[in-house]
Scaffold this active site. Structure first.
Site, PDB file in Angstrom:
ATOM      1  CG  ASP B 471      58.630   9.434   4.495  1.00  0.00           C
ATOM      2  OD1 ASP B 471      57.485   8.983   4.520  1.00  0.00           O
ATOM      3  OD2 ASP B 471      59.619   8.784   4.142  1.00  0.00           O
ATOM      4  CD  GLU B 580      58.847  -8.144  -2.774  1.00  0.00           C
ATOM      5  OE1 GLU B 580      59.885  -8.182  -3.446  1.00  0.00           O
ATOM      6  OE2 GLU B 580      57.707  -8.204  -3.261  1.00  0.00           O
ATOM      7  N   GLY B 760      52.499   6.690   4.687  1.00  0.00           N
ATOM      8  CA  GLY B 760      51.607   5.804   3.960  1.00  0.00           C
ATOM      9  C   GLY B 760      51.137   4.653   4.833  1.00  0.00           C
ATOM     10  NE  ARG B 860      45.845   2.263   5.557  1.00  0.00           N
ATOM     11  CZ  ARG B 860      46.511   1.182   5.214  1.00  0.00           C
ATOM     12  NH1 ARG B 860      47.211   1.170   4.109  1.00  0.00           N
ATOM     13  NH2 ARG B 860      46.469   0.109   5.954  1.00  0.00           N
ATOM     14  CG  ASP B 890      59.135  11.129   1.256  1.00  0.00           C
ATOM     15  OD1 ASP B 890      57.965  11.013   1.625  1.00  0.00           O
ATOM     16  OD2 ASP B 890      60.039  10.359   1.604  1.00  0.00           O
TER      17      ASP B 890
END
Lengths: 351, 1185
Positions: B471, B580, B760, B860, B890
């Site tokens: 990952d 965030e 991703g 992605r 994952d």
């Protein structure tokens, strides 16, 4: 086998870690054990070690081989097979019938002593093709019963010779089949005394066969397997039985019959009067009478000496072969250089 | 693009075989959903909402394989499946049928049930069944080969040891259960709150929990100390996430106080299930019907934080709580070596059957030949004459005898199947795991987390890995997000980086004499900082809106933390998405500090001025929209919608015509940012007119109170409001590479391991991370596959394949073997293309291309696609795969791969819970694989071969003897010795060597990563080695058996004596064989090997000192003869010489890498010590490190 330098690769890393531990309390104390850095010896099969190992083996083995071969050759052994010869000519068609019949089975044989035999001379009977290690047979005995009068009825393992209405002591097939040929020796018409004391193991007499256990109801069933026992002698004194009960490992075996405590000269003729009672005819078993001296290695057997010589010789050959290669190599270049070259090829070339 | 992906998933055609989907959804259904939050750049909002009262239960990313499963949760719960809980009326609640009490029992056994249950569980292992079957066979009188005691002893020992271990573990569980059950909770009984033990708590009772207390059961919130009904909880015990989460009490119950007025109502909720992120219920109270979602329930094990008290009603108790239902062990995998080994064990079984057949057939022939003699043979005695009626004694006819002999030979030769090997392997793996866990080089000092071994049966797989699937976020990178720069209104502010001297402390806000400061400092761009203070200019307004969006459009909760200085308070932003958090900290640094958040409003301190914004609605992030939006009522009574999200979906809702220059410039900036490896988000906004707002509000309220299909209705509302936005700008967040990642990847590559990155993130981000982590180099030829249709995918794959072939040929032509270095190929492929490739006939082509590439980057990709890629390589390449990741996304990949590794990092513990091994940092992969993996593989391979040899050699010696006992399976070796052989005589050395031996030192293994190839090529255990071992075994058994046989042939030796000789000869031979192969001699190794030989002598002596056995005193007699010792020495040397010679020949003519490296190690050591001496003499040499 090889190198013996204790070394550890803990060195640099280890010391760095210990200083780290002082600075940072989180890091646990360095331990050689948990870091798998215990001091160890890392043997490597260098040519020198290989050659020395082979040489060492050949140096040890060849002398032992020679000595045991000599020892074996020194043993004088007279082996005389009598199972067929002791059947009267008229009964040879039905040996089993003869042996089961009540006819007289005495038989006279003459042995010639080939070489000087030093006392003590051991008398053995040798049976061939007799499977004293047959499963049905070895299991059919009761060691408890032999030891103690109290365990007399402990005969569950002894079938089919456990009881015939009355408990049999000693029970089981092993005791039942006790060998019952007898031998008497004369030399120049003089009886040669046979010492039958101490032919069994002392440990067996003292601990395995009870001094207060007497034979009971032995050999009184329909089928007689072998010898009878003197019901007045305790089992610990029935040495023939004790010897027989040490069941042989292999189908060809000897059992000690007695000892002759006189020297025999080369060329002596010995007359043997034997009672040929034991039935080995039903399964083509051979019976042999053996007179043998002994050596430190036991009886006459060349095998071990030859085996030792072969292995020793082989190792010597290997040592020579490795040395020749080693010498040839050292001439062309040093070992280190060779190693470096191999390394360079292996690691840089293939990546 | 994304819609394609969706349809693929929604149609249930997930690119995963069914079984994984089942298993992963069973274990972590929730994890798969929450993943989407991460994949598209940090909108991780899981179960927080800000609507007043009726909060819709939106499931994020509830599509894909799970959509069907969960679609049911939107439906009305029908009465049969529902659990009815009468509030404050436990009698009635439990009246109809009793719900589980709150006492828990993690202990498996009670004193009474221990014996039967433990035995039952132990006999689940095939090995024990085999043991047992053999022992039972042996009890039949016809087949009793061994004494009863002797035949049961080994099984008894193993069972006993395991039982003691289990009993101890269970005792500890009981103790902790007891503590847990006797904790006290405040429960509402008889109109007042009383203390009650946890175990006495019942469903339907009202519980009061104070701050920092743990929840005793799953409860639905009724009211909290906060007037708006918010409760903050920490779920560390549940999923390991340490950030605060918010839960809400319904307005309908918030105002009620049970001590003053009676509360009564009915909650209708789902049956207990293990989904910790899902809850579906409705509550009837005061005649109203209110729906309840996951944000209204607090689960057992959570802790209440920042809330003085909370009242709730217990809905699930004890073993039915979600926490207890999720208490399951790690997945069990079987190592590749063990699978191979099982194959060879089949060979051994065949071998066993052959041996037994030989014996029984020969026995039959023997019986046939002697059939007339059997009656008279003294040693057979077929008939029993003791009874008047003469019968056959223990003879059942020819056929039966053969059959019995066959079974008996199975009993005698039983250890041909090395059952003890399974037990030794378990012990060895525990030992290896101990050393892996204790390894200081795999200790993450930052988080003080050690390496964890969660699966205990795949240690040796670590030495054979060929593919590493990694990952990116949190695994290669630290997942510590830092705001890096921004593009606002088409202007890139990424210039100055330094904090101005006087601004060192960052932005401060003064409120009522208190000084608030963000907990984390962010580097600011001075130009942007000055702009942010202007309000008049156009640019200033743009910047203002941008930062308002950053501060408002999120789900972050500001918490104030006291400091030593009473006037200064730190603001800690708690939230579930690190992105965030970074954005809010950034906004704070530029003077837009989020100070307060309640469910209805937020307070932002804008350049020292407190502004209150009403949060009128919030459309949470979901993976279809890949954006979130918030509708704010501003202080000037206007309504605004702020949206932030991934660029792919944001540009479609931005009004391009509004200011196309800005859009264009932003797009350029975005491209630039992602090429630097930054994570980007696009921010947009729109002013809402009053009519628009009203229209939205009415549909929003309708949607959020809907009982059916709430999620899709809300999504529709969101689609309607999120359009024709004007662009504000884009933010770029940096995710730093973890320490040592490039070096680690380099090492892995040199070790012949192919590293794939599955992320991703956007393609540009992925490629740039690839460059910075040295995964991609400038020398590589890059192939990119990103297509939107199947046809184009097919075409680009074909092109790629052609290109690969061309390059390979070219390199062959230019420079042979070493030339292949020059043309490394890197493949980059994106998730959209994978949708068309995985599970279709194109898979094969992808596999072909991918296996020619050195590096593959997949960007992605969705979590299930990650697993699909792993499955593709695992199944087709038949190579060992390893997946490493840190996040919930994952999980499926970790479970799919042969070896799954979890990084215990920022993102909770779901990856760790699903993994086989867990560690703190990516770079620990290098020592784990190259050092421990190599060692474990080598040790375990050797151990298996050795155990095969050890047992077969003994069986063969027994077999040879059978040939000389007229095939009746008498053993010269005593029963006890045959049973103790694999338990005491020879077991310890192999275990010690299996745990401790090292073929090469750590330094060497790390210096030459190529040495790892031995495991990949299966050099330590393969069919050839197996058969060579069997040949060696054959020779050694012949030497051990026939030397005494010939030496004692025709002598007066008895069975027990020669049996003792065989026993001792085999034991010495077998132990010396091991000694010859040991690489490193520690004192423990010495103790084990020589100790075993001594132990054997002692055991044989003890057995022969029992007068009740036939072999009494045999050993002492035979050991007194020279022939015995001569045989022993001869056997040992003759047996081992061939092996020794072969070893030397291999070493001389074809040394393997390990051999060379060992010699190099030796040469180096001696050289180093020589050098050290020389260096030490002239000057004091400072330590290099």
């Amino acid at each position: 086998m090889n190198s013996n330098t204790p070394s550890s690769s803990a060195g640099g890393i280890g010391s760095a870690d210990t200083t780290g531990a002082r600075r940072n309390s989180k890091r646990p104390k360095y331990s050689r054990f948990t870091q798998q850095e215990l001091p160890a010896c890392k043997p490597i099969l260098t040519p020198k070690w290989v050659i020395s190992a082979f040489l060492l083996v050949s140096i040890v083995f060849i002398p032992i081989g020679v000595v045991s071969l000599y020892a074996s050759r020194d043993v004088v052994e007279i082996v005389h097979r009598y199972d067929t010869d002791c059947i009267p000519a008229d009964a040879r068609n039905d040996k089993v019938g003869f042996i089961q019949s009540p006819r007289v089975k005495t038989c006279n044989r003459t042995l010639r002593v080939p070489k000087y035999m030093k006392k003590p001379i051991y008398i053995y009977y040798q049976l061939d093709n007799f499977y004293q290690n047959h499963r049905r047979y070895v299991k059919s005995r009761s060691d408890q019963q032999l030891r103690k009068t109290g365990s007399e009825n402990d005969t569950s393992a002894c079938k089919p010779e456990d009881n015939n209405g009355m408990t049999i002591v000693p029970c089981g097939l092993v005791a039942w089949s006790l060998f019952n040929d007898t031998y008497n020796f004369t030399r120049n018409n003089q009886l040669l005394a046979i010492n039958k004391r101490g032919i069994s193991w002392k440990s067996d007499r003292d601990h395995k066969f009870g001094k207060d256990v007497y034979p009971k109801n032995f050999q009184n069933s329909t089928l007689i397997g072998g010898a009878h026992l003197d019901p007045l002698k305790p089992l610990s004194e029935q040495e023939d039985l004790i010897v027989w009960m040490r069941t042989a490992a292999l189908p060809t075996f000897r059992k000690l019959y007695g000892k002759i405590e006189t020297d025999l000269q080369a060329g002596d003729f010995i007359n043997v009067t034997l009672e040929n009672n034991y039935n080995t005819y039903s399964f083509d078993g051979k019976k042999k009478l053996v007179l043998s001296t002994t050596s430190w290695l036991g009886g006459k057997n060349d095998f071990l000496g030859k085996a030792y010589l072969t292995v020793g010789g082989l190792c010597f050959f290997l040592a020579t072969w490795r040395s020749i290669i080693f010498v040839m190599e050292s001439e062309s270049r040093s070992l280190n250089k060779l190693l470096t070259d191999i390394l360079v090829n292996a690691f840089l070339g293939t990546t | 693009m994304d819609l394609n992906l969706n349809s693929q998933f929604e149609s249930g055609n997930s690119p995963l075989p069914d079984f994984i989907r089942n298993s992963s959804s069973q274990r972590s259904t929730s994890s798969i959903q929450s993943i989407y939050s991460k994949t598209s750049g940090g909108h991780a909002v899981r179960e927080v909402g800000f609507e007043l009262g009726s909060k819709p239960s939106v499931r994020h990313g509830s599509r894909g394989a799970d959509s069907e499963r969960f679609s049911s949760s939107y439906k009305e719960i029908n009465d049969q499946d529902a659990r009815l809980v009468y509030i404050n009326d436990p009698e009635k609640t439990n009246g109809k049928f009793e719900f589980a009490r709150n006492s828990i029992r993690t202990g498996k056994y009670s004193i009474l049930t221990f014996l039967p249950r433990n035995l039952f569980e132990q006999f689940h292992r095939v090995a024990y069944i085999y043991f047992l079957a053999i022992a039972i066979l042996n009890q039949l009188p016809q087949l009793a080969v061994f004494g009863r005691g002797a035949s049961i002893l080994p099984l008894a020992i193993v069972l006993f040891v395991t039982a003691v271990k289990d009993a101890y573990e269970d005792f500890r569980r009981h103790r902790s259960d007891k503590i847990e059950n006797n904790r006290l909770a405040w429960v509402f009984v008889n109109d007042q709150f009383q203390q009650k033990k946890w175990k006495d708590l019942r469903v339907g009772e009202i519980i009061k929990v104070s701050a920092n207390e743990s929840l005793p059961s799953d409860m639905v919130l009724l009211s909290t100390s906060d007037t708006t009904g918010v409760a903050y909880i920490q779920t560390t015990n549940l999923d390991g996430e340490s950030n605060l989460k918010t839960r809400y009490a319904k307005q309908e119950t918030q105002m009620k106080n049970p001590e003053k007025e009676k509360i009564s109502g009915l909650i209708k909720c789902e049956k207990p299930n293990r989904n910790i992120y899902g809850f579906q219920a409705n509550m009837e109270i005061d005649g109203k019907r209110v729906s309840l979602g996951p944000s209204n329930i607090i689960l057992r094990g959570c802790e209440l934080k920042n809330t003085n008290w909370a009242l709730g009603i217990a809905v699930y108790a004890g073993r039915e709580t979600k926490a207890m239902l999720n208490n399951s062990g790690a997945p069990s995998k079987r190592s590749r070596l063990e699978t191979k080994m099982n194959q060879e064990i089949i060979y051994l079984s065949i071998f066993l059957v052959i041996l037994c057949t030989i014996v029984s057939v020969c026995h039959g022939v023997w019986l046939r030949l002697h059939k007339d003699d059997l009656v008279l043979m003294q040693f057979y005695r077929k008939k029993d004459y003791s009874k008047p009626k003469v019968k056959d004694y223990n003879y059942y006819g020819w056929g039966m005898e053969i059959f019995f002999v066959f079974l008996m030979s199975v009993i005698v030769f039983q250890i041909m199947i090395p059952i003890s090997l399974y037990i030794s392997m378990e012990l060895v793996r525990v030992g290896q795991a101990y050393f892996m866990i204790r390894d200081d080089r795999m200790l993450d000092e930052a988080s003080n987390s050690r390496f964890q071994c969660r699966a205990l049966n795949i240690n040796e797989d670590l030495g054979q890995i060929k593919y590493v699937f990694s990952d990116k976020t949190g695994t290669l990178t630290e997942n510590k997000m830092e705001f890096h720069c921004a593009s606002i209104g088409g202007v890139d502010y990424s210039g100055g980086k330094a904090l101005a001297e006087d601004e060192q402390t960052g932005y401060l806000a003064r409120v009522d004499g208190q000084v608030f400061r963000p907990k984390m400092k962010v580097k600011v761009d001075p130009e942007l900082l000055s702009l942010s203070k202007q309000k008049q200019t156009d640019e200033g307004r743009h910047v203002h809106d941008f930062f308002i969006a950053l501060a408002a459009c999120n789900t972050i909760v500001p918490l104030t933390v006291e400091t030593s200085d009473p006037a200064l308070k730190l603001i800690d932003y708690q939230g579930e998405s690190p992105d965030e958090q970074a954005l809010v900290y950034a906004a704070a640094a530029y003077g837009f500090m989020l100070i307060e958040r309640t469910s209805g409003h937020i307070v932002i301190d804008i350049q020292g001025e407190k502004q209150r914004y009403n949060v009128l609605g919030l459309h949470e992030f979901d993976s279809d929209r890949k954006r979130m939006s918030v509708i704010l009522g501003c202080p000037d009574n206007t309504f605004k919608v702020f949206v932030k999200g991934a660029d792919t979906t944001m540009f479609s809702v931005i009004d391009q015509s509004l200011n196309s220059n800005v859009v264009k410039a932003t797009e350029d900036h975005l491209h630039f940012y992602s090429s630097k490896g930054l994570r980007t988000l696009v921010v947009g906004m729109r002013d809402l007119s009053a009519s628009e707002f009203e229209q939205w509000q009415s549909s929003y309220e309708k949607a959020s109170t809907a009982l059916m299909g709430r999620a899709s209705l809300l999504r529709k509302v969101a689609y309607n409001i999120e359009n024709s936005l004007s662009i504000l700008g884009a933010s770029a967040i940096e995710d730093k590479l973890q320490q040592g990642v490039p070096e680690a990847i380099e090492s892995l590559r040199n070790a012949g391991i192919k590293v794939w990155v599955l992320t991703g993130d956007k393609q540009e981000t992925a490629i740039s991370i690839g460059h910075s982590s040295k995964l991609l180099t400038s020398k590589m030829t890059q192939i990119v596959v990103n297509n939107i249709s199947k046809e184009s995918c097919k075409k680009s794959l074909e092109d790629a394949l052609l290109m690969c072939k061309k390059l390979t040929i070219a390199s062959d032509a230019t420079g042979g073997g070493s030339g292949s270095r020059m043309t490394e190929i890197a493949l980059t492929i994106d998730g959209t293309s994978l949708v068309h490739i995985l599970d279709t006939e194109l898979e094969e082509q992808l596999f072909e291309v991918a296996s020619k590439c050195t590096v593959v980057l997949c960007c992605r990709v969705a979590p299930l696609q990650k697993a699909g890629i792993v499955a593709l390589m695992k199944n087709r390449a038949n190579e060992m795969t390893l997946a490493i990741g840190d996040g919930a996304n994952d999980v499926s990949m970790i479970q799919m791969a042969d070896v799954g590794i979890g990084i215990s990092g920022q993102e909770g513990r779901q990856a760790v819970m699903a993994s086989d091994f867990a560690m703190g940092q990516f770079r620990f992969l290098v020592p784990l694989l190259l050092v421990h993996g190599h060692w474990n593989y080598q040790r375990m391979s050797y151990m298996i071969l050795y155990n095969f040899y050890r047992n077969s050699v003994f069986v063969l010696v027994l077999f040879w003897y059978t040939l000389f006992t007229s095939f009746t399976l008498t053993t010269a070796i005593t029963d006890w010795s045959s049973m103790l052989y694999s338990v005491i005589y020879t077991s310890f050395p192999t275990i010690v060597v299996g745990i401790l031996d090292k073929d090469l030192s750590r330094t060497t293994l790390l210096r030459y990563p190529q040495l790892y190839g031995t495991g990949q090529r299966q050099e330590s255990y393969n069919a050839k080695l197996f058969w060579v071992t069997i040949l060696d075994t054959l020779w050694q058994s012949i030497a051990a058996f026939f030397v005494p046989l010939i030496a004692y042939w025709g002598s007066d030796v008895d069975g027990s004596s020669i049996g003792d000789l065989w026993t001792i000869a085999v034991v010495i031979m077998v132990n010396l064989h091991l000694a010859m192969d040991v690489f490193r001699w520690y004192w423990i190794t010495h103790a084990a090997i020589w100790g075993s030989i001594v132990a054997t002598f002692i055991c044989v002596m003890v057995i022969d000192a029992l007068p009740s056995l036939p072999g009494y005193w045999a050993f002492f007699h035979i050991a007194g003869t020279e022939l015995f010792w001569a045989c022993l020495l001869g056997i040992t040397i003759a047996a081992l010489v061939p092996r020794f010679v072969v070893k030397i020949l291999i070493q001389y003519f074809g040394p393997d890498d390990i051999q060379i490296a060992r010699e190099a190690e030796k040469v180096e050591n001696s050289r180093e010590s020589r050098d050290a001496e020389i260096e030490m003499n002239p000057i004091f040499h400072p330590p290099r490190r």
